[in-house]
Design an enzyme around this catalytic site. Structure first.
Site, short mmCIF file in Angstrom:
data_model
loop_
_atom_site.label_atom_id
_atom_site.label_comp_id
_atom_site.label_asym_id
_atom_site.label_seq_id
_atom_site.Cartn_x
_atom_site.Cartn_y
_atom_site.Cartn_z
N ASN A 152 0.78 -1.00 -0.19
CA ASN A 152 -0.12 0.46 -0.05
C ASN A 152 1.02 1.44 0.01
OD1 ASN A 152 0.94 -0.18 2.74
ND2 ASN A 152 -1.15 0.38 3.58
N ILE A 155 3.38 7.18 -4.15
CA ILE A 155 3.26 7.83 -4.53
C ILE A 155 2.29 8.52 -5.18
CG2 ILE A 155 4.98 10.46 -5.21
CD1 ILE A 155 7.04 8.10 -4.76
N HIS A 317 -5.18 5.58 10.92
CA HIS A 317 -3.65 6.02 9.39
C HIS A 317 -4.35 5.86 8.24
CE1 HIS A 317 -3.68 2.25 8.54
NE2 HIS A 317 -2.29 2.06 8.55
#
Length: 389
Positions: A152, A155, A317
C-alpha cells in the site's frame, strides 16, 4: 465511540469479529494502562490489531509496534494550481518512477545526491551513538534510503478542494527496519519462554523495561523510526525536483507534514508515563497536523488533531483493509480496478489488483467515525499515482 469494556474503547463502526477478538486479547495484557483504543480503520494484524493504540507500563510488545517500523506519510503543498500543470500527466509518473526505486527489493544503485549523503551521515552518527551497526541487519542499508517499497506504499500528485497541487507519499523503514523488528520480536518470544511467562498469543511477547534487551530494542527502534522519517523526506525531495522540472518552475513549498503511523513514543496518559505504541494510528493531539490517506483511487485527508483523551490523542491512519490481498485478487477484476482509477494517471497492471479501493473500508465512513478525533483541513483527490509491484 463504543466502550467494549474498561480496557477497550472502539471507534470503528465497521469492525469484524476477528480484529475485535484480537484487540480484546491484547487488552488483557497486565501492563496495559489505562486501556487500548481501536481506531475507525481497525483490521486484523500481526501481534495486535492494525489501527490500535496500545499504552504499556514498563514493557513494549515489538509485534504490536509492527514490522514496518516508522511507516507513515509525508505531504507537501505547492504553490501550483491544477491549471499550472502540463496536460500529459504520464510524463511526471514516468519521471518519478525513474527517480525513486519501487517494489519490495528496489533500492538505489549508488548514492549520487548530496542531500541523500547528508541524511546517511546523520543516520550513521545516530547508529554509532546507539552502539549498533545497521549493516548487521542489511549490508546495503544505505541504498535503501529513498526507496518506496510495495503493497500500500505510494506516491501521488493530488489536488485539494481549491484545486491546489499537493505531493503525497507513504512509506517506512524498508528492509532494514523490517529486519530490526523481526529480530526483536524473536528475542521477546525467546525471553518470555525462558522466563516461563504465559502468553495469550506468542505475538504478544514483550520486552521488559530495565533489561538489556529492552534498551537495545529501544535504541534500534528509534533509529529505524528516524530512518523512515528521513526516507520519506528523501523521496519527497526527489518528487519536488521532478515536479519542478515537469512544470518548468521551482516548487515553492507552502507546507510540509511528515508523520509516523507505526511507532512507539514515551507519552503521558491518565496520570502515568507510558510507552504508547500506535500500530496504524497517528498522533492527533490538539492542534497537531496529520495525514490520513484513503485507498488507491479514493480521497485522502489533511487533518488537525482534537486531542481526544479516551482515544489517547490518536486517530486512524487510513482506510483499513476489508479483504486480504489473496481474497481481493480472487474477488475483483482488472476492469473493476480500471473503473476505480478513471481519471487518474497510473501504471495499468494486474499487479495492483489487491490494492483496489473495494478491498478497503469506505474512507468516508472512517472519517465520519473519526469526527471527534480530528478536524479535516483539506480533502485531496489524486490525479497521478505511483506504486511498486
Amino acid at each position: 465511540m463504543q466502550k467494549i469494556n474498561d480496557r477497550l474503547f472502539n471507534w470503528a463502526s465497521l469492525l469484524e469479529n476477528n480484529p475485535r477478538e484480537q484487540a480484546e486479547l491484547t487488552a488483557t495484557m497486565p501492563f496495559i494502562h489505562p486501556h487500548l483504543a481501536l481506531m475507525p480503520d481497525a483490521h486484523l494484524g500481526l501481534g495486535a490489531t492494525v489501527g490500535s493504540v496500545i499504552p504499556t507500563l514498563r514493557a513494549i510488545i515489538p509485534a504490536a509496534v509492527g514490522v514496518d517500523i516508522g511507516c507513515g506519510m509525508i505531504a507537501v503543498r505547492t504553490q501550483f494550481s491544477v491549471g499550472d500543470l502540463p496536460e500529459d500527466r504520464s510524463v511526471i509518473r514516468h519521471s518519478i518512477e525513474r527517480s525513486i526505486p519501487l517494489s519490495a527489493g528496489g533500492y538505489n544503485h549508488r548514492i549520487t545526491r548530496e542531500h541523500t549523503q547528508v541524511r546517511l551521515d546523520e543516520l550513521s552518527t545516530m547508529a554509532q551513538d546507539a552502539g549498533f551497526d545497521p549493516s548487521s541487519y542489511a549490508k546495503k542499508w544505505d541504498v535503501q534510503l529513498g526507496s518506496l517499497g510495495s503493497g500500500n506504499h505510494f506516491i501521488e500528485v493530488s489536488l485539494d478542494e481549491q484545486d491546489r497541487v499537493w505531493l503525497f507519499l507513504h512509506s517506512g523503514s524498508r528492509g532494514v527496519g523490517n529486519r530490526i523488528a523481526q529480530r526483536h520480536i524473536k528475542v521477546a518470544r525467546e525471553l518470555c519462554e525462558q522466563w516461563w511467562i504465559p502468553l495469550p498469543h506468542k505475538d504478544l511477547a514483550y520486552l521488559v523495561e530495565g533489561t538489556a534487551e529492552f534498551d537495545t530494542y529501544l535504541r534500534e527502534l528509534r533509529w529505524a523510526q528516524h530512518f523512515a522519517l528521513l526516507n520519506r523526506e528523501e523521496m519527497m525531495d526527489r518528487v519536488v525536483h521532478d515536479v519542478s522540472h515537469w512544470v518548468g518552475e521551482p516548487v515553492v513549498e507552502q507546507e510540509r507534514i511528515n508523520c509516523h503511523h507505526n511507532y512507539t513514543e514515551r507519552e503521558r496518559h491518565f496520570g502515568k508515563d507510558v510507552w504508547l505504541s500506535r500500530k496504524g494510528a497517528i498522533n492527533a493531539e490538539s492542534g497537531r497536523p496529520g495525514l490520513i490517506p484513503g485507498s488507491m483511487g479514493t480521497a485522502s485527508y489533511v487533518v488537525v488533531g482534537k486531542g481526544n483523551p479516551l482515544a489517547l490523542n490518536s486517530s486512524p491512519h487510513g482506510a483499513g483493509r476489508m479483504y486480504s490481498r489473496s481474497k481481493a485478487r480472487k474477488t475483483f477484476t482488472v476492469d473493476q480496478l480500471r473503473t476505480a482509477m478513471t481519471g487518474i494517471e497510473y501504471r495499468d497492471t494486474e499487479a495492483f489488483l489487491d490494492e483496489i479501493p473495494q478491498a478497503y473500508k469506505d474512507i468516508d465512513v472512517v472519517m465520519q467515525d473519526a469526527a471527534d478525533l480530528v478536524e479535516v483541513r483539506h480533502t485531496l483527490r489524486q490525479i497521478v499515482n505511483v506504486k511498486g509491484d
